[in-house]
Each structure stands twice: as C-alpha cells, then as structure tokens.
Design a protein around this motif. Sequence first.
Motif, PDB file in Angstrom:
ATOM      1  N   THR A   1       0.839  -1.200   0.000  1.00  0.00           N
ATOM      2  CA  THR A   1       0.000   0.000   0.000  1.00  0.00           C
ATOM      3  C   THR A   1       0.864   1.236   0.000  1.00  0.00           C
ATOM      4  O   THR A   1       1.820   1.334   0.777  1.00  0.00           O
ATOM      5  CB  THR A   1      -0.892   0.098   1.265  1.00  0.00           C
ATOM      6  OG1 THR A   1      -1.386  -1.186   1.571  1.00  0.00           O
ATOM      7  CG2 THR A   1      -2.049   1.044   1.038  1.00  0.00           C
ATOM      8  N   CYS A   2       0.510   2.179  -0.865  1.00  0.00           N
ATOM      9  CA  CYS A   2       1.235   3.446  -0.891  1.00  0.00           C
ATOM     10  C   CYS A   2       0.693   4.340   0.218  1.00  0.00           C
ATOM     11  O   CYS A   2      -0.517   4.542   0.345  1.00  0.00           O
ATOM     12  CB  CYS A   2       1.082   4.132  -2.241  1.00  0.00           C
ATOM     13  SG  CYS A   2       1.925   5.727  -2.280  1.00  0.00           S
ATOM     14  N   LEU A   3       1.590   4.850   1.025  1.00  0.00           N
ATOM     15  CA  LEU A   3       1.195   5.663   2.178  1.00  0.00           C
ATOM     16  C   LEU A   3       0.704   7.036   1.760  1.00  0.00           C
ATOM     17  O   LEU A   3       0.060   7.742   2.519  1.00  0.00           O
ATOM     18  CB  LEU A   3       2.391   5.820   3.133  1.00  0.00           C
ATOM     19  CG  LEU A   3       2.896   4.537   3.788  1.00  0.00           C
ATOM     20  CD1 LEU A   3       4.225   4.772   4.479  1.00  0.00           C
ATOM     21  CD2 LEU A   3       1.869   3.987   4.769  1.00  0.00           C
ATOM     22  N   ARG A   4       1.016   7.419   0.520  1.00  0.00           N
ATOM     23  CA  ARG A   4       0.633   8.753   0.084  1.00  0.00           C
ATOM     24  C   ARG A   4      -0.688   8.738  -0.698  1.00  0.00           C
ATOM     25  O   ARG A   4      -1.614   9.443  -0.363  1.00  0.00           O
ATOM     26  CB  ARG A   4       1.750   9.350  -0.773  1.00  0.00           C
ATOM     27  CG  ARG A   4       1.581  10.819  -1.030  1.00  0.00           C
ATOM     28  CD  ARG A   4       2.917  11.435  -1.411  1.00  0.00           C
ATOM     29  NE  ARG A   4       2.746  12.843  -1.744  1.00  0.00           N
ATOM     30  CZ  ARG A   4       2.804  13.293  -2.984  1.00  0.00           C
ATOM     31  NH1 ARG A   4       3.006  12.478  -3.999  1.00  0.00           N
ATOM     32  NH2 ARG A   4       2.651  14.581  -3.227  1.00  0.00           N
ATOM     33  N   CYS A   5      -0.769   7.899  -1.726  1.00  0.00           N
ATOM     34  CA  CYS A   5      -1.971   7.923  -2.568  1.00  0.00           C
ATOM     35  C   CYS A   5      -2.921   6.762  -2.263  1.00  0.00           C
ATOM     36  O   CYS A   5      -4.035   6.713  -2.779  1.00  0.00           O
ATOM     37  CB  CYS A   5      -1.596   7.910  -4.044  1.00  0.00           C
ATOM     38  SG  CYS A   5      -0.846   6.374  -4.600  1.00  0.00           S
ATOM     39  N   GLY A   6      -2.485   5.845  -1.436  1.00  0.00           N
ATOM     40  CA  GLY A   6      -3.358   4.743  -1.045  1.00  0.00           C
ATOM     41  C   GLY A   6      -3.476   3.633  -2.076  1.00  0.00           C
ATOM     42  O   GLY A   6      -4.268   2.710  -1.924  1.00  0.00           O
TER      43      GLY A   6
ATOM     44  N   TYR B   1       6.135   4.180  -0.555  1.00  0.00           N
ATOM     45  CA  TYR B   1       5.695   5.146  -1.555  1.00  0.00           C
ATOM     46  C   TYR B   1       5.843   4.542  -2.940  1.00  0.00           C
ATOM     47  O   TYR B   1       6.893   3.997  -3.275  1.00  0.00           O
ATOM     48  CB  TYR B   1       6.500   6.441  -1.416  1.00  0.00           C
ATOM     49  CG  TYR B   1       6.287   7.067  -0.055  1.00  0.00           C
ATOM     50  CD1 TYR B   1       5.133   7.804   0.212  1.00  0.00           C
ATOM     51  CD2 TYR B   1       7.205   6.859   0.968  1.00  0.00           C
ATOM     52  CE1 TYR B   1       4.905   8.334   1.477  1.00  0.00           C
ATOM     53  CE2 TYR B   1       6.987   7.383   2.241  1.00  0.00           C
ATOM     54  CZ  TYR B   1       5.832   8.125   2.484  1.00  0.00           C
ATOM     55  OH  TYR B   1       5.610   8.627   3.736  1.00  0.00           O
ATOM     56  N   CYS B   2       4.781   4.639  -3.715  1.00  0.00           N
ATOM     57  CA  CYS B   2       4.799   4.035  -5.049  1.00  0.00           C
ATOM     58  C   CYS B   2       5.632   4.883  -6.003  1.00  0.00           C
ATOM     59  O   CYS B   2       6.011   6.018  -5.691  1.00  0.00           O
ATOM     60  CB  CYS B   2       3.373   3.863  -5.564  1.00  0.00           C
ATOM     61  SG  CYS B   2       2.601   5.393  -6.100  1.00  0.00           S
ATOM     62  N   ALA B   3       5.886   4.344  -7.182  1.00  0.00           N
ATOM     63  CA  ALA B   3       6.755   5.003  -8.159  1.00  0.00           C
ATOM     64  C   ALA B   3       6.235   6.393  -8.518  1.00  0.00           C
ATOM     65  O   ALA B   3       7.012   7.353  -8.620  1.00  0.00           O
ATOM     66  CB  ALA B   3       6.883   4.134  -9.408  1.00  0.00           C
ATOM     67  N   LEU B   4       4.928   6.499  -8.705  1.00  0.00           N
ATOM     68  CA  LEU B   4       4.326   7.785  -9.066  1.00  0.00           C
ATOM     69  C   LEU B   4       4.551   8.831  -7.985  1.00  0.00           C
ATOM     70  O   LEU B   4       4.940   9.967  -8.263  1.00  0.00           O
ATOM     71  CB  LEU B   4       2.822   7.616  -9.290  1.00  0.00           C
ATOM     72  CG  LEU B   4       2.388   7.132 -10.669  1.00  0.00           C
ATOM     73  CD1 LEU B   4       0.905   6.837 -10.667  1.00  0.00           C
ATOM     74  CD2 LEU B   4       2.755   8.167 -11.726  1.00  0.00           C
ATOM     75  N   CYS B   5       4.302   8.458  -6.760  1.00  0.00           N
ATOM     76  CA  CYS B   5       4.462   9.381  -5.642  1.00  0.00           C
ATOM     77  C   CYS B   5       5.922   9.751  -5.435  1.00  0.00           C
ATOM     78  O   CYS B   5       6.239  10.885  -5.094  1.00  0.00           O
ATOM     79  CB  CYS B   5       3.882   8.789  -4.369  1.00  0.00           C
ATOM     80  SG  CYS B   5       2.085   8.712  -4.406  1.00  0.00           S
ATOM     81  N   ARG B   6       6.801   8.819  -5.657  1.00  0.00           N
ATOM     82  CA  ARG B   6       8.232   9.105  -5.497  1.00  0.00           C
ATOM     83  C   ARG B   6       8.680  10.137  -6.522  1.00  0.00           C
ATOM     84  O   ARG B   6       9.470  11.024  -6.238  1.00  0.00           O
ATOM     85  CB  ARG B   6       9.048   7.834  -5.656  1.00  0.00           C
ATOM     86  CG  ARG B   6       8.845   6.870  -4.510  1.00  0.00           C
ATOM     87  CD  ARG B   6       9.795   5.716  -4.621  1.00  0.00           C
ATOM     88  NE  ARG B   6      11.182   6.152  -4.519  1.00  0.00           N
ATOM     89  CZ  ARG B   6      12.209   5.412  -4.915  1.00  0.00           C
ATOM     90  NH1 ARG B   6      12.017   4.234  -5.434  1.00  0.00           N
ATOM     91  NH2 ARG B   6      13.438   5.872  -4.786  1.00  0.00           N
TER      92      ARG B   6
HETATM   93 ZN   LIG Z   1       1.433   6.523  -4.394  1.00  0.00          ZN
END
Ligand SMILES: [Zn+2]
Length: 134
Positions: free
Chosen positions: A85-90, A125-130
Amino acid sequence: MLHSGGKRLTKQRQLALDVLQESAEHLDAEAVYARAKARDPKISIATIYRTLALLKEAGLVEENRLGEEHAHFEATRSTPHYHFTCLRCGRVIEFDTPQVQEAIQSFCTREKIQLVSVQLLLSGYCALCRREEE
Ligand SMILES: [Zn+2]
Ligand SMILES: [Zn+2]
C-alpha cells in the motif's frame, strides 16, 4: 440462519460475493454496500457487514487491512497474494511470488506449525508518488 430471513440472506450473500468477484479493486464495506445497493436498493449497510463476516467465515472472502483503520475485502482466489500500500496515494499493488509461499511452508514444516492465516503487508511510496516528491 434457517429462520424466515434465510433465503433472502442467501441472495444477499451471493450479491455481495458477485460485487467482490467482479471488482478488481479492494473494496471496503462501504464500497461493497454502494455497489450492492445499486442492484438491490433494499439492502442495508448492516446486512453488508454481516454478510461479509459470513462470507469470510466460509472462506469465500478475504479481509485485508491495507495499512488503514478499516478493512478491505476481496473474493478469495486460488493462489495467495500479498499487498503493497502506498502511504501517500493509497494505491494497492498486489504481488504474488511462489517463493513467499515456499518460505512460509518450509518454516511451518520446520516448526510443526498448523497455519491458519498469513498477513503480509508492505507499505511505502509508489513510483508515481516518489516521482512527484522529487
Ligand atoms: Zn502513491
Ligand atoms: Zn488483493
């Protein structure tokens, strides 16, 4: 469950299961409710909670806590899978490698454990959020 409401409950159980099987996402109870209600306006959120618990008990549905307070549900599949799970975008990303299963199995054999459930959750954090952070 064999009282007068039994038949209706079975129908609602099938409906909740259909909703989960048709969805590729991980739905929380509210989302299952919204989708089920679209097909059966008489269904209540209490029924959904009860139905999900029954389906889980029957092994037809899995409950995942994807790093949040509330649980997400999905129809049980033949092969186990795990979640990030991405902590930023879920966003939830699933992964499934036989090695995880193999490692768990050999551990259980070695320790003579009878396994009941596996909860493995990765978060970060997923690739997009990073990319956005940079
Ligand atoms: Zn994300
Ligand atoms: Zn999943």
